[in-house]
Design an enzyme around this catalytic site. Structure first.
Site, PDB file in Angstrom:
ATOM      1  N   GLU A 189       4.126 -34.785  -2.774  1.00  0.00           N
ATOM      2  CA  GLU A 189       2.852 -35.696  -3.850  1.00  0.00           C
ATOM      3  C   GLU A 189       3.961 -36.659  -4.305  1.00  0.00           C
ATOM      4  OE1 GLU A 189       1.108 -34.635  -7.832  1.00  0.00           O
ATOM      5  OE2 GLU A 189       2.925 -33.049  -7.442  1.00  0.00           O
TER       6      GLU A 189
ATOM      7  N   GLU B 135      -1.987 -24.621  -9.016  1.00  0.00           N
ATOM      8  CA  GLU B 135      -3.707 -25.463  -8.749  1.00  0.00           C
ATOM      9  C   GLU B 135      -4.638 -25.591  -7.790  1.00  0.00           C
ATOM     10  OE1 GLU B 135      -3.408 -30.974  -9.411  1.00  0.00           O
ATOM     11  OE2 GLU B 135      -1.795 -29.458  -9.614  1.00  0.00           O
TER      12      GLU B 135
END
Length: 883
Positions: free
Chosen positions: A742, A480
């Site tokens: 996260e 990502e």
């Protein structure tokens, strides 16, 4: 004798920048003085070039010390400008002075004579890995980075030599056998179709009066390598192969010049690096190295001619901020032999960068593999959360007694490294973690006497470092690593406490603007890649919020002016598609309060709150840059009314009844005054009924502790700060986190790891509480109408189990510090205010009459202070009952 002194001089936000292309650069300095009440009353700037005066501002009666536009004669390309600032103190007396310099790059497009070159695919064979190798389908046919070479001879050494270089991809430039500069992964990632950064290097000391060799190695990088997670389009988002462009300008004592460009005279061939990819890793076969290829005397007759792929060096922009650098080295806390030729290295810190491995006694062709991971599962690397990113480096030894392997064109997010195939026993001194990030100067400090809170602050800083690699990314480890706007805007206030990120954000915002759609819609991410569409609420709004924050924190009017039209276009877009002022249409992917826990904040509520906030910020921006603010003021008022009608009940209940819903309504001032207290009480009650646990996701978390404290419940904010059971910041720390996770449930004791498809252990979004550590716990803030910390609000907050807390920041004015400690039944408050700033200090006490200054005089709890350092003592505040 005391003296007001300027320091930390900067040009366009950087100290002594080598190569700028702004026609009117902005000059700034900070101030210090050991005399209370001192201030700058006037300044004088003098700029010279080669001893000739180019600008003398004269004495300017002004307290301003930041963002002073150069006002002299037209700047010349490739010129060194030296400048001096002299300041006058509060008594009107001439005080200190300081010197700096900046150098211009190529200011005019027609000065570029170089052309883009790359490997000629028609004469160069593709990478053909050994049949026995265990490379994956993703890496098996990746191309080898070309080594590019140009030899030239000089009769005389130049008196000045500058290399201007860039790549579509990433490059390392070399001259006469040495690496040029300390940049890593240059030129960085931008919206390549709009602009490509180039770097300027002073190479005067590397050029000789004889044969010289200019070289470069160019790899895929973000240009043609793997980026993002779209399985339909994971690589080659911008081009099929890397390209290089460079211009070496040599100046001689007789006034003549010579330029060595990238052109058809260059030659190329592969070297030891078989492939290099940011996500997959680097594969190097040392037996294929070409010793001396970048130095004089090397026989390059069998090298192949390059291909000129583009004669147009358009869209080139001089690098406007600090590059990615290696900023620190970490040594392992342990190296464990696992058997089967495996070693497990633990650096004790989740970091971003690469490993430098010293190899001793390896046989020729011996294969050593390094795999990287953030966490362990049952004593082995946990790799599932990397998704398709392989994060694997491979080294085939050359057979020398001692060899050193350090990949150049990749980086990984890791704490642990599994080394397979190392000859003999691997020792800790032979493994070094090399920390990489955009080298934004760290300017803030925070500390207290609670180790878990200190660890939280360290985790926040490490998360910022690891995700500040060219762009502000979401995560550094998996497939990502994208520049998500929401993550950036939510964390920006904390980032601006920790470091000077003005130039970094200003540069990235140019890519945000460039990534807008023709309709004027901000994206979710910038630079943009194939799989994402228009921005969602709180995501696209980052294009509005961050320019405003740069103005408020740094006084950056220039970025605000450059961003204003796109800011307005964004809000106009939302308004156009939502004429009833409730944002339900054209919401993009509409992530809501991403990764909230045990709550479901209505997405239309969150969207409309951001619609209102963006309209308000644009009205404020319009007033700053002398535009008509009235339309956006009116729009904001109407959105607020619509929000109240749609989402606020008569008793103060906000639809959804979630922490984030109340936080948005309160923090964004979207409630009628008579419902503020009832709404806040519902928020506080929700925190209490959950036994001091939060439910907020990415959007709500930044507002949580500041809002609780602002409404008189700092006790609840501290309870959340100290919480160590799930969900909380402390829960991750108790379980070994050294960066911000996260998600709150990245790993839990009862469920183990969360779904591997989205489980990063190094994100910064949930670390946005860092802003409150500085602004709430230590108490450093500025008044609502203040810019650049001109008018400070110092409100240290005693609470929780802390016995002391202190913080400092290097602001555009100078150093600000605030701290408190409990000692001998008293609270002691120490503050520092930079010259030219004033402060409203609230001493935390239950008895204002007990507040004494350093001389023992009673002064009260509310104080207006001029610049300087101060100490006050008082009776501590009485804790709230039951908390």
């Amino acid at each position: 004798m005391t003296m007001l002194t300027p320091y930390a001089l900067s040009t366009d936000g950087r100290a002594t920048p080598l190569g700028i292309d702004e026609k009117s650069p902005l000059l700034s300095w900070r101030l210090r003085s050991d005399r209370n009440g001192d201030a700058q009353t006037a300044y004088r700037i003098r700029v010279t070039e080669g001893g000739t005066e180019r600008w003398d501002s004269g004495r300017v009666e002004s307290p301003e010390n930041s963002g002073i536009a150069y006002g002299g004669s037209v700047l010349r390309s490739r010129a060194r400008y030296e400048w001096t600032v002299t300041v006058w103190n509060a008594d009107g007396e001439e005080a200190g002075a300081a010197d700096s310099w900046f150098e211009t790059a190529l200011l005019h497009p027609d000065e570029w004579t170089a052309v883009w070159i790359d490997r000629n695919p028609h004469v160069h064979p593709p990478f053909d890995p050994p049949v026995v190798d265990d490379l994956t389908d993703r890496t098996r046919h990746l191309p080898a980075p070309p080594h590019l070479r140009r030899s030239f001879t000089l009769d005389d050494a130049p008196v000045r030599a500058r290399l201007y270089a860039t790549a579509r991809g990433v490059y390392e430039a070399r001259l006469n056998g040495r690496k040029i500069g300390d940049h890593e992964l240059a030129p960085g990632w931008t919206e390549y179709g709009t602009r490509i950064l180039y770097q300027t290097y002073d190479v005067t000391d590397l050029v000789t009066a004889s044969e010289n060799v200019l070289g470069a190695v160019v790899a895929d990088g973000w240009w043609s390598g793997f980026v993002g997670f779209d399985s339909r389009h994971q690589a080659q988002h911008y081009g099929a192969a890397p390209q290089f462009l460079a211009q070496l300008v040599l100046e001689f004592a007789d006034g003549s010049t010579r330029t060595i460009d990238t052109d058809g005279e260059w030659v190329e061939r592969p070297g030891a690096i078989r492939y290099a990819d940011l996500l997959m890793g680097q594969y190097e076969d040392a037996s294929r190295a070409q010793p001396g290829w970048d130095a004089p005397g090397y026989d390059a007759n069998d090298w192949l001619p390059v291909r000129v792929v583009d004669p147009n060096p358009a869209n080139l922009v001089a690098e406007p901020d600090e590059p990615v650098r290696v900023t620190e080295e970490l040594h392992p806390v342990s190296v464990t032999a696992l058997g089967d030729g495996r070693h497990l290295v633990d650096f004790g810190q989740n970091l971003v960068g690469r490993v430098r491995l010293t190899v001793r006694g390896a046989k020729t062709g011996q294969r050593i593999r390094l795999r990287h991971a953030e966490v362990l599962e049952d004593g082995e690397l946990y790799l599932e959360n990397l998704r398709t990113a392989e994060a694997t480096d491979v080294y085939l030894a050359a057979g020398q007694p001692v060899e050193v392997f350090e990949p150049t064109f990749t980086f990984h997010g890791f704490r642990y490294v599994e080394v397979v195939g190392y000859p003999g026993l691997l020792h800790a001194q032979d493994v070094v973690g090399r920390v990489l990030h955009s080298d934004t100067p760290f300017t803030g400090t925070f500390e207290c006497d609670d180790e878990m809170v200190d660890q939280l602050h360290r985790n926040i800083r490490w998360g910022q470092r690891g995700n500040w690699v060219s762009v502000p990314t979401d995560c550094p480890q998996r497939d990502e690593r994208l520049g998500w706007l929401a993550d950036a805007q939510i964390f920006a206030p904390t980032a601006m406490r920790n470091a000077d990120v003005q130039a970094f954000f200003a540069r990235w915002l140019a890519d945000v603007r460039a990534a807008t759609t023709p309709e004027g819609v901000f994206p979710d991410i910038a630079p943009r890649v194939a799989m994402l569409t228009e921005g969602a609420p709180a995501w696209g709004d980052g294009g509005v919020i961050i320019p405003w924050l740069l103005y408020r924190v740094y006084g950056d009017v220039r970025t605000l002016e450059r961003s204003y039209d796109s800011m307005a276009a964004w809000v106009d877009h939302v308004h156009r598609h939502n004429p009833d002022l409730i944002w339900r249409n054209r919401t993009g992917n509409n992530y809501g309060d991403w990764l909230q826990v045990d709550a479901d904040t209505p997405r239309a509520l969150l969207a409309t709150a951001y619609f209102a906030q963006s309209a308000a910020l644009i009205a404020s921006a319009a007033r700053v840059i002398k535009k008509d603010a009235q339309p956006y003021e009116d729009l904001h008022a109407r959105i607020k009314d619509a929000f109240i009608d749609a989402f606020v009940e008569d008793d103060g209940r906000v639809v959804g009844d979630t922490q984030t819903g109340y936080l948005l309504a309160l923090a964004f001032d979207l409630l009628p005054s008579h419902l503020v207290e009832p709404a806040f009480e519902r928020l506080a009650a929700d925190v209490e009924k959950r036994d001091h646990h939060l439910t907020t996701g990415f959007v709500g978390v930044a507002l949580l502790c500041p809002t609780l404290a602002a409404h008189g419940r700092a006790d609840l904010a501290y309870a959340l700060l100290h919480q160590d059971t799930y969900p909380s910041w402390g829960y991750s720390i108790v379980h070994g986190a050294t960066t911000i996770w996260e998600r709150w449930d990245g790993w839990t004791a009862d469920r183990g790891f969360q779904a591997a498809q989205m489980n990063s252990f190094n994100h910064y979004s949930l670390g946005s509480i860092g802003d409150w550590l500085y602004g709430g716990v230590a108490g450093i803030d500025q008044a609502p109408d203040s810019v650049g910390y001109r008018s400070l609000v110092l409100r240290p907050t005693i609470g929780g189990r802390l016995g002391f807390a202190r913080a400092s920041q290097e602001t555009v004015r100078g150093r600000v510090a605030s701290g408190w400690r409990l000692a001998d039944g008293e609270v002691v408050v120490d503050v520092e205010i930079p010259p030219g700033s004033t402060a409203e200090l609230t001493v935390p006490t239950s008895d204002p009459s007990s507040v004494r200054d350093a001389d023992g005089e009673a002064v009260g709890a509310q104080l207006r202070l001029e610049s300087g350092t101060y100490r006050f003592t008082a009776q501590p505040p009485t804790p709230k009952k039951g908390h």
